[in-house]
Design a protein around this motif. Structure first.
Motif, mmCIF file in Angstrom:
data_model
loop_
_atom_site.group_PDB
_atom_site.id
_atom_site.type_symbol
_atom_site.label_atom_id
_atom_site.label_comp_id
_atom_site.label_asym_id
_atom_site.label_seq_id
_atom_site.Cartn_x
_atom_site.Cartn_y
_atom_site.Cartn_z
ATOM 1 N N ALA B 390 64.174 114.381 76.395
ATOM 2 C CA ALA B 390 65.404 114.820 76.287
ATOM 3 C C ALA B 390 65.869 113.902 77.560
ATOM 4 O O ALA B 390 67.209 113.255 77.263
ATOM 5 N N ASP B 391 64.976 113.458 77.962
ATOM 6 C CA ASP B 391 65.903 111.988 79.152
ATOM 7 C C ASP B 391 66.106 110.593 78.767
ATOM 8 O O ASP B 391 67.262 109.727 78.284
ATOM 9 N N GLN B 392 64.428 110.774 77.198
ATOM 10 C CA GLN B 392 65.563 109.545 76.198
ATOM 11 C C GLN B 392 66.405 109.706 75.524
ATOM 12 O O GLN B 392 67.011 108.974 74.764
ATOM 13 N N HIS B 394 69.132 111.298 75.760
ATOM 14 C CA HIS B 394 70.335 110.774 76.914
ATOM 15 C C HIS B 394 70.320 109.359 77.188
ATOM 16 O O HIS B 394 71.799 109.093 77.189
ATOM 17 N N TYR B 395 68.994 109.126 77.817
ATOM 18 C CA TYR B 395 69.461 107.311 77.850
ATOM 19 C C TYR B 395 70.369 106.741 77.349
ATOM 20 O O TYR B 395 70.939 105.770 76.445
ATOM 21 N N LEU B 396 69.807 107.083 75.692
ATOM 22 C CA LEU B 396 70.366 106.512 74.432
ATOM 23 C C LEU B 396 71.878 106.785 73.895
ATOM 24 O O LEU B 396 72.677 105.944 73.737
ATOM 25 N N ARG B 397 72.103 107.811 74.036
ATOM 26 C CA ARG B 397 73.848 108.436 74.155
ATOM 27 C C ARG B 397 74.315 107.568 75.369
ATOM 28 O O ARG B 397 75.886 107.731 75.100
ATOM 29 N N ALA B 398 73.778 107.755 76.611
ATOM 30 C CA ALA B 398 74.475 107.167 77.278
ATOM 31 C C ALA B 398 74.701 105.547 77.340
ATOM 32 O O ALA B 398 75.675 104.768 77.720
ATOM 33 N N ARG B 399 73.798 105.376 76.605
ATOM 34 C CA ARG B 399 74.559 103.688 76.114
ATOM 35 C C ARG B 399 75.169 103.161 74.792
ATOM 36 O O ARG B 399 75.306 102.825 73.857
ATOM 37 N N GLY B 400 76.486 104.618 74.141
ATOM 38 C CA GLY B 400 76.959 104.210 73.135
ATOM 39 C C GLY B 400 76.213 105.321 71.878
ATOM 40 O O GLY B 400 77.243 105.340 70.768
ATOM 41 N N ILE B 401 75.315 105.668 71.658
ATOM 42 C CA ILE B 401 74.250 105.198 70.398
ATOM 43 C C ILE B 401 74.669 107.357 70.184
ATOM 44 O O ILE B 401 74.594 108.069 71.460
ATOM 45 N N GLU B 403 74.061 111.401 68.793
ATOM 46 C CA GLU B 403 73.529 112.093 68.848
ATOM 47 C C GLU B 403 72.221 111.801 67.962
ATOM 48 O O GLU B 403 70.755 111.639 68.106
ATOM 49 N N LEU B 409 66.465 107.570 65.814
ATOM 50 C CA LEU B 409 65.446 106.083 66.203
ATOM 51 C C LEU B 409 64.797 107.208 67.104
ATOM 52 O O LEU B 409 63.662 106.552 66.867
ATOM 53 N N LEU B 410 64.918 107.318 67.349
ATOM 54 C CA LEU B 410 63.190 108.441 68.411
ATOM 55 C C LEU B 410 62.720 109.095 67.655
ATOM 56 O O LEU B 410 61.006 108.734 67.764
#
Ligand SMILES: Nc1ncnc2c1ncn2[C@@H]1O[C@H](COP(=O)(O)OP(=O)(O)OP(=O)(O)O)[C@@H](O)[C@H]1O
Ligand SMILES: [Mg+2]
Lengths: 264, 443
Positions: B390-392, B394-401, B403, B409-410
């Motif tokens: 979940a942290d990963q 969120h991190y990607l989403r917080a960079r505009g990617i 969901e 990607l993961l």
């Protein structure tokens, strides 16, 4: 740019923020200080839209819009950037891939064309230099095996590439050596502009020697307990947070007594 | 569950066999006819495996046992089949196409495969080979060993065609050989059989690819046997993209000579029920075996991999990495057996099985099975079952990617090292395009 009114936030049913107010205008730099566990990162996560942080009361408006209605990725594309206190490692995803995907998501959102590989690389290399980072870090997995300082620099590198409107830096200075602190501060200062606002969460006056804030706030007991100019940070350094908390509690008791008196 | 004699599958084949046997390739070749008859007797005696068999404990084939499958001699090459072949073609390979178990030279590329091959290389149809040069093929059959279960026995009895690849000493095939097995008919059973032999120092890459329509329910029962001479290298990639209602049961076994290298990739995407047994025997000193796998399931798919790495001689190295991505109510089984025999001193074996569950209903049974009889060995294994972080995310989403993109990607990042050993770029790109949420290959 950002208006937070009477914000109440719970995490796992535990109230963390209890009536926080904050207003940040374009061009301003605000520092938020406060004791461990007071809710600084909670505020940062709520702004970035992290799941599990439940807003039970209050509102957040960003660029005149209801921020809480936006998904995390929408907030990012609208220009909100959080430099995480604990950047996440993502094995298998190259740092440069993330940068490119993030930048292109942003550009598409703004109706701009995606950058091609050559232009993108030129852009990133320029920012790398600014952050005094080794190019090899681009090709490693996101934050995987990065040192503490490298992770923090990497956050600012992302910020430099994405050029946000509102940047929230959660303890980006923690764990940096003195030289790195200067590099990061330079990177941040280079981005100061009348269109951009920044919130610096920090424990140390040191960062504020390099990045001079317009306002300093103390978060204690779930709210902004005290606000002032840049000198407030120095007072805090001298007197500690006990002073602020004692003061807030005394205020709260006074209010409580007054309302009890009013009812009786 | 016991599969009783009242289940129609086995009797169906028993009643069909006499008339099939006289039409199958090599019917007029006495040793082959005998071998088919013996295999069929073995099948009739074994029947289909049941969950009482230790090797089939988590995989019930009751759904196969309940069915009667047709075995057709004649095939039809429609425009639809041509389109399927084009869709599944892999750039930069030499292609052999089999439709419903039969080689179709007209769909293969180049059509005159043999003419483009180096001297000492034979790549062609096994059926044609047993008709034209039965004596050359016989030793490979002898080396193929006994069928371990009813499915392998049934294949040995009823195989209709497959690839015959025989490389003399020192021959290196540059382009991968792409064996494309296309099923077109519902209720049919096909029995491809591939025999591959690499002489001393010879090398080749073979892609064994199974496809079929999603709407059809059919059985693919496949066997591949690989023999590696001294210093030979075979990279075998099995790509299972059967239709979503298909049954797929595969048996791949390699026998390694001294200092040989066997690189296996088992990739499973399709089928309602699929099972792949991948085995190699490090039969002489200094062998190297790399087994990688990736299974991707959703809906109610059931995907079973049983691997066996048999260190039978000293100084062998084996590396095994299987990864699974399971969504919805998909279920996977991984059973990784590693044997280090008493003589196999200084063996070095690593095994890892990692699973990513994308839904609460997805399930995996993972089991290492180590049998170590030598003392001077390095052996390690590990298995994990986890969710997307979940942290990963969120991190990607917080960079505009978005969901969905972040998840894709993961998932891709998770699967990456299971595909990293695939050297043929176009094949690797194809596989990445098959991962959940992946962008189309062209993007
Ligand atoms: N998932 C969680 N479950 C329960 N409590 C939590 C959770 N996440 C945070 N908290 C609690 O919320 C409070 C505020 O945490 P937060 O991380 O916002 O503090 P902080 O001000 O950033 O502290 P620091 O200066 O140490 O970084 C802490 O007491 C913390 O334990
Ligand atoms: Mg914090």
């Amino acid at each position: 740019m950002l208006e937070i009114r009477n914000l109440h936030v719970t995490v796992d049913d535990k109230p963390i923020l209890r009536g926080l107010d904050l207003e940040v205008r374009a061009g301003e730099v605000h520092a938020i200080m406060g004791p461990n566990g007071s809710g600084k990162s909670t505020l940062a996560h709520v702004l970035a839209g992290r799941e599990g942080y439940v807003v039970t009361q209050g509102e957040i408006r960003y660029m005149g819009r209801d921020l809480l209605a936006l998904a995390p990725e929408e907030r990012a594309r609208e220009g909100i950037f959080l430099a995480f206190q604990y950047p996440v490692e993502i094995p298998g995803v190259a740092n440069i891939y993330l940068l490119k995907a993030a930048l292109n998501a942003m550009r598409r959102h703004r109706g701009e064309s995606e950058l091609d590989a050559v232009d993108f690389l030129a852009l990133v290399k320029g920012k790398l230099k600014l952050m005094d980072m080794d190019e090899a870090l681009l090709y490693r997995a996101v934050n995987e095996g990065f040192s503490g300082g490298e992770k923090k620099r990497n956050e600012i590198l992302q910020m430099a590439v994405l050029e946000p409107r509102l940047a929230i830096l959660d303890e980006t200075d923690s764990g940096l050596d003195i030289d790195a602190l200067k590099v990061v501060a330079n990177g941040v200062n280079a981005m100061r502009s009348p269109e951009r606002a920044m919130i610096l969460v920090t424990h140390y006056q040191r960062l504020l020697d390099y990045i001079r804030p317009d306002r300093v706030h103390v978060l204690a007991l779930g709210r902004i307990a005290l606000s002032g100019g840049p000198d407030l940070a120095q007072d805090l350094e001298r007197r500690g947070y006990g002073w602020v908390e004692g003061w807030v509690q005394a205020e709260a008791q006074k209010r409580h007594a007054a309302s009890a008196g009013g009812a009786g | 569950m016991r599969i009783g004699p009242e289940e129609p599958c086995v009797p169906g084949f028993v009643s069909a066999y006499p008339s099939l046997a006289v039409q199958l390739p090599g019917a007029a070749v006495p040793w082959l006819r005998r071998s088919r008859d013996e295999a069929f007797e073995r099948f009739a005696a074994l029947g289909l495996p049941t969950t009482r068999d230790e090797d089939w404990k988590y995989t019930s084939v009751a759904a196969i046992a309940r069915r009667v499958f047709r075995v057709d001699g004649a095939i039809e090459v429609s425009d639809e089949v041509r389109a399927v072949v084009l869709r599944h073609a892999i750039e930069g390979t030499q292609r052999m196409v089999f439709v419903d178990g039969h080689f179709v030279p007209g769909l293969s590329q180049p059509a005159t495969l043999q003419a483009t091959l180096p001297e000492g290389a034979r790549v062609g149809s096994l059926a044609q080979a047993v008709e034209a040069r039965a004596d050359d093929v016989e030793p490979l059959f002898a080396a193929a060993g006994d069928a371990a279960d009813g499915f392998s026995a049934l294949n040995a009895a009823l195989w209709s065609d497959g690839a015959w690849i025989d490389l003399a000493a020192g021959v290196a095939l540059e382009a991968p050989v792409h064996l494309l097995f296309v099923t077109t008919r519902s209720d049919s059973a096909s029995f491809p059989r591939n025999l591959i032999r690499a002489g001393e120092g010879a090398s080749a890459t073979v892609i064994e690819h199974h496809v079929g329509p999603d709407g059809a329910s059919y059985l693919s029962d496949t066997v591949t046997r690989i023999v590696l001479g001294r210093g030979a290298r075979i990279a075998h990639t099995k790509l299972q993209q059967e239709g979503r209602k298909a049954f797929h049961v595969a048996d791949v076994a390699a026998e390694q000579g001294q200092d040989s290298a066997f690189v296996s990739h088992a990739l499973a995407f399709g089928g309602q029920l699929s099972r792949a047994a991948i085995a190699t025997r490090l039969g002489a000193e200094g062998c190297d075996a790399k087994l990688a796998g990736l299974y991707v399931g959703s809906g109610r798919q059931h995907i079973d991999h049983h691997t066996c790495i048999d260190h039978a001689a000293p100084r062998g190295t084996s590396r095994e990495l299987y990864k699974g991505v399971l969504d919805e109510a998909a279920r996977a089984v991984f059973n990784g057996r590693v044997i280090v025999r008493p003589d196999a001193q200084r063996s070095d074996a690593l095994q890892s099985n990692r699973n990513l569950l994308l839904s609460e209903d997805a399930e995996v049974d993972t089991k290492p099975q180590l049998e170590i009889w030598a003392d001077d060995v390095k052996c390690a294994h590990g298995a994990t079952v986890g969710q997307l972080d979940a942290d990963q995310l969120h991190y990607l989403r917080a960079r505009g990617i978005a969901e969905g993109d972040a998840r894709a990607l993961l998932i891709r990042a998770f699967a990456a090292d299971a595909l990293a050993g695939i050297e043929h770029g176009p094949l690797r790109a194809r596989l990445e395009s098959l991962l959940p949420g992946a962008l189309p290959e062209a993007a």
